[in-house]
Design an enzyme around this catalytic site. Structure first.
Site, PDB file in Angstrom:
ATOM      1  N   ASP A  36      75.409 -11.460   8.265  1.00  0.00           N
ATOM      2  CA  ASP A  36      75.886 -12.255   7.145  1.00  0.00           C
ATOM      3  C   ASP A  36      75.051 -13.541   7.147  1.00  0.00           C
ATOM      4  OD1 ASP A  36      77.726 -13.458   5.185  1.00  0.00           O
ATOM      5  OD2 ASP A  36      78.478 -14.606   6.901  1.00  0.00           O
TER       6      ASP A  36
ATOM      7  N   ASP B  88      75.952 -17.024   5.137  1.00  0.00           N
ATOM      8  CA  ASP B  88      76.680 -18.293   5.095  1.00  0.00           C
ATOM      9  C   ASP B  88      77.656 -18.417   6.264  1.00  0.00           C
ATOM     10  OD1 ASP B  88      76.676 -19.439   1.773  1.00  0.00           O
ATOM     11  OD2 ASP B  88      75.596 -17.672   2.470  1.00  0.00           O
TER      12      ASP B  88
ATOM     13  N   SER C 295      74.514 -10.600   2.165  1.00  0.00           N
ATOM     14  CA  SER C 295      75.243 -11.831   1.884  1.00  0.00           C
ATOM     15  C   SER C 295      75.981 -11.772   0.558  1.00  0.00           C
ATOM     16  CB  SER C 295      74.248 -13.005   1.862  1.00  0.00           C
ATOM     17  OG  SER C 295      74.893 -14.196   1.473  1.00  0.00           O
TER      18      SER C 295
ATOM     19  N   ASP D 209      81.307 -13.585   9.995  1.00  0.00           N
ATOM     20  CA  ASP D 209      82.368 -14.554  10.295  1.00  0.00           C
ATOM     21  C   ASP D 209      83.577 -14.431   9.380  1.00  0.00           C
ATOM     22  OD1 ASP D 209      82.260 -17.379   8.287  1.00  0.00           O
ATOM     23  OD2 ASP D 209      80.831 -15.759   8.025  1.00  0.00           O
TER      24      ASP D 209
END
Length: 242
Positions: A31, A33, A121, A197
């Site tokens: 990922d 960000d 993303s 995350d």
């Protein structure tokens, strides 16, 4: 998953016995960000429109898995970006965006071990393309912000552009891209590592042979095989050794 162990301070493992060998894996998917980079780009872009607080609240709820329809939540956030300029986004990239600690070290170690690197993303190509070039990433998938042409050219319209693979890179699309990339490389998903995350990373993390939560939301930490709760991304190399 059982057998949760604090392997080292701030490093939790469950479901396997380390160390693993990095050479046993052929792909690592990240990922972007708050994983590879230190910011949520959509929130920082919104700051230029004076709407950071409003957008950040939606982002936080989406990452925690409290919003069922990720695509709709992203459309709402992008609509609030209308009128932000490309120059504003360039400023976010140059002044606010940094690679997270250990990102470069981990990517280099993976590439040195012969692995391919994938960046998937829910963010935007404006940033993923730059991170791809900066780190030498092999594959990317992310969203395209629509930019006005003609009068007021260079301003965001508040919409995204459909791509040949679909409309929005959400959790389902991240999973699909991970599986497609494994198929392209001729490897089983168990030879992939997935790092994220937020809740929209869980679908791809669930397919990978090794799932890694980086300073993640509680729901993600609970389900990951490795949870890095302190320190940099390169702490993964403590349990998956080159």
């Amino acid at each position: 998953m059982s057998h949760v162990t604090e392997y080292a301070p701030g490093l939790v493992i469950q479901g396997f016995t380390p160390p693993l060998d990095l050479s046993d894996f052929k792909l690592i998917a990240f990922d972007m960000d708050s994983t590879l980079i230190n910011i949520e780009c959509v929130d920082e872009i919104a700051d230029a429109a004076g709407r950071k607080e409003e957008v950040a609240a939606i982002t936080e709820a989406a990452m925690r898995g409290e919003i069922a329809d990720y695509k709709e939540s992203l459309r709402k956030r992008v609509a609030l970006l209308r009128g932000v300029t490309v120059a504003d986004m360039e400023q976010v990239y140059t002044e606010r965006l940094q690679l997270n600690p250990g990102a470069e070290t981990l990517v280099k170690a993976c590439k040195a071990a012969g692995m391919k690197v994938l960046l998937v993303s829910g963010g935007f190509t404006f940033f993923t393309d730059r991170i791809r070039d900066r780190l030498g990433i092999d594959y990317t998938r992310s969203n395209v912000l629509e930019i006005k042409s003609g009068v007021n050219c260079g301003e965001l319209t508040g919409r995204m552009v459909d791509q040949e693979w679909g409309d929005i890179c959400d959790g389902a699309e991240k999973r699909k891209m991970l599986l497609e990339t494994c198929a392209k490389l001729g490897i089983p998903p168990k030879q992939a590592i997935a790092v994220g995350d937020g809740a929209n990373d869980l679908p791809m993390m669930g397919e990978a042979g090794l799932s890694v939560a980086y300073h993640a939301k509680p729901k993600v930490r609970e389900q990951a095989m490795v949870a890095i709760n302190s320190g940099g991304l390169d702490r993964l190399l403590e349990v998956v050794r080159p």
